[in-house]
Design a protein around this motif. Structure first.
Motif, PDB file in Angstrom:
ATOM      1  N   GLY A  38       0.790  -1.235   0.000  1.00 12.16           N
ATOM      2  CA  GLY A  38       0.000   0.000   0.000  1.00 12.16           C
ATOM      3  C   GLY A  38       0.822   1.285   0.000  1.00 12.16           C
ATOM      4  N   ARG A  40       2.793   4.240  -1.612  1.00  7.35           N
ATOM      5  CA  ARG A  40       2.618   4.836  -2.944  1.00  7.35           C
ATOM      6  C   ARG A  40       3.628   5.949  -3.219  1.00  7.35           C
ATOM      7  NH1 ARG A  40       0.818   0.858  -3.834  1.00  7.35           N
ATOM      8  NH2 ARG A  40      -1.222   0.223  -4.635  1.00  7.35           N
ATOM      9  N   LYS A 258       0.683  -0.475   6.143  1.00  7.57           N
ATOM     10  CA  LYS A 258      -0.518  -0.337   6.985  1.00  7.57           C
ATOM     11  C   LYS A 258      -0.588   1.070   7.581  1.00  7.57           C
ATOM     12  CE  LYS A 258      -2.055  -4.069   9.215  1.00  7.57           C
ATOM     13  NZ  LYS A 258      -2.113  -5.129  10.224  1.00  7.57           N
ATOM     14  N   GLN A 261      -1.628   3.760   5.083  1.00  7.62           N
ATOM     15  CA  GLN A 261      -3.045   3.768   4.699  1.00  7.62           C
ATOM     16  C   GLN A 261      -3.987   3.996   5.887  1.00  7.62           C
ATOM     17  OE1 GLN A 261      -2.465  -0.214   2.929  1.00  7.62           O
ATOM     18  NE2 GLN A 261      -3.685   0.571   1.244  1.00  7.62           N
TER      19      GLN A 261
END
Ligand SMILES: NC(=O)c1ccc[n+]([C@@H]2O[C@H](COP(=O)([O-])OP(=O)(O)OC[C@H]3O[C@@H](n4cnc5c(N)ncnc54)[C@H](OP(=O)(O)O)[C@@H]3O)[C@@H](O)[C@H]2O)c1
Length: 302
Positions: A38, A40, A258, A261
Motif C-alpha cells: 500500500g 505509494r 498499513k 493507509q
C-alpha cells in the motif's frame, strides 16, 4: 493522505526510501513488497545507484506509474561525487529519466554541495528551465540550510516545493530558522531519518517513555500493535511533513504500508508533548550537510 505542494501537485505523506540499510541493495524486491503493501511513494536518488531498480519495482508490482509518486535527486559525478559542471546538469538529469523509465514526480538537488562552489543558483536555474520545458515535474531541494534556501529563492522563477532533511523531534530546535523560511515560502518539509529518536539516539532520550506510553494507548484504541516508531511517523504526519522511512524486512515493510493507509491519529496534547520535549535536546544522525556553517543550538544531546 497526501500533502499539497505549492505547484498545485500533492505528495503521499509516507515514502519508502531505497537509500539506506539493506533496502538500497534490494530495491526491486523490497520496493515491490512496499507497493503491494500500500505504499505509494518511493524515494530514490542518483547516489543510491538504484533508479533502474526503482522503475523495475513498480513494474514488478504491476502498478501503472501514475499510481506511484517517485522522488529522485541529483548528485555529483557518479564516480567521484565531484560536483557536475553546470553545462552537464541537463545530461545528468536525463540519465535519471532514462534509468527510471519515466519523469519522476519530484526532482531534488540532493544537497548544496553537489553544485560547483558558488553555483547553487545556476544549478537551480537549470532545474527551473527543465521544468518550464516540461522535462521535469516538481522541483525541490534537500539538506538546504538557511543560506542555501536564500541563495536560490532570491529572484527564483519557481520556489522549491520541498526541502528534504533529517527531521524529527530532536532536530526541531536547530531547524527553527529553516522551518521559518519554509513557512514564509510555502515549502513543504520532507523528513528522512524520522525514526532516529527511537532507533539511533544512544538512550532514546527524553521521548523514550513518552513514545512508549502513546504507543500503548494507540495499540489499545486501534487493536493493532503500534510501536514508538509508528508514533514518530504519526507525529511527522501531524506536522504536515512527509515522512521518508525504509525497511528491508518484509514484515516491517508491510507494517509501513498499513501505517501509510491508516487513519491512526495522535491526540493534540500528545503531538504538543512530543514537540515540546523533543526541543529540549539536539541530536542528529546525518551530520555531514546540515551541521556545516549552520550553528547548533546550545542544547544537550541527552
Ligand atoms: N536526502 C538525503 O540526504 C537522505 C539522507 C538519508 C536518507 N534519505 C532517504 O530517507 C530514507 C530513510 O532514511 P533512514 O534510514 O534514515 O530512515 P529511518 O526511518 O530513520 O530508519 C529506517 C531504518 O530503520 C530500520 N528499522 C526500522 N524499524 C526498525 C525496528 N523496529 N528495529 C530496528 N530497526 C528498524 C530499518 O532497517 P530494517 O531494514 O532492518 O527494517 C531502516 O534501515 C532513505 O532510504 C533515503 O531514501 C535521504
Amino acid at each position: 493522505m497526501s500533502i499539497p505542494l505549492s505547484d498545485g501537485t500533492s505528495v503521499p505523506w509516507l515514502a519508502w526510501g531505497n537509500g539506506s540499510g539493506n533496502a538500497r541493495h534490494n530495491a526491486v524486491e523490497c520496493g515491490k513488497i512496499g507497493l503491494e503493501s500500500g505504499i505509494r511513494h518511493i524515494d530514490t536518488a542518483q547516489l543510491y545507484l538504484n533508479e533502474t531498480e526503482t522503475g523495475l519495482a513498480i513494474q514488478k508490482a504491476g502498478l501503472p506509474k501514475q499510481e506511484v509518486y517517485v522522488t529522485t535527486k541529483n548528485r555529483g559525478d557518479k564516480d567521484t561525487a565531484v560536483p557536475v559542471p553546470i553545462d552537464e546538469v541537463r545530461e545528468a538529469v536525463q540519465g535519471s529519466l532514462d534509468r527510471l523509465g519515466f519523469v519522476p514526480d519530484s526532482f531534488l538537488i540532493h544537497n548544496p554541495f553537489v553544485a560547483p562552489p558558488g553555483q547553487l543558483k545556476a544549478l537551480w536555474k537549470v532545474l527551473e528551465e527543465l521544468k518550464d520545458e516540461g522535462k521535469l515535474k516538481s522541483i525541490g531541494v534537500s539538506n538546504f540550510r538557511p543560506q542555501d534556501l536564500e541563495a536560490i529563492l532570491d529572484g527564483a522563477k519557481h520556489k522549491p516545493v520541498v526541502n528534504q532533511m533529517e527531521y524529527h523531534p530532536y532536530t526541531l530546535a536547530h531547524l527553527e530558522p529553516v522551518l521559518a523560511i519554509h513557512a514564509k515560502h510555502g515549502i513543504v518539509t520532507t523528513s528522512f531519518g524520522p525514526l532516529t529518536p527511537s532507533l539511533r539516539h544512544p538512550t532514546g532520550g527524553p521521548l523514550k517513555p513518552i513514545l512508549a506510553r502513546i504507543a500503548e494507548r494507540l495499540t489499545k484504541k486501534y487493536g493493532e500493535p503500534i510501536d514508538s516508531n509508528a508514533v514518530l511517523l504519526l507525529w511527522t504526519k501531524a506536522q504536515g511533513v512527509v515522512a521518508i522511512t525504509t525497511s528491508a524486512n518484509p514484515d516491517r515493510i508491510k507494517t509501513l504500508g498499513k501505517i501509510a493507509q491508516s487513519n491512526w491519529e495522535l491526540e493534540q496534547d500528545e503531538i504538543d508533548e512530543i514537540t515540546r520535549v523533543g526541543k529540549t535536546i539536539h541530536y542528529r544522525h546525518y551530520t555531514e550537510h546540515m551541521e556545516v556553517d549552520f550553528p547548533l543550538p546550545n542544547l544537550p544531546s541527552q
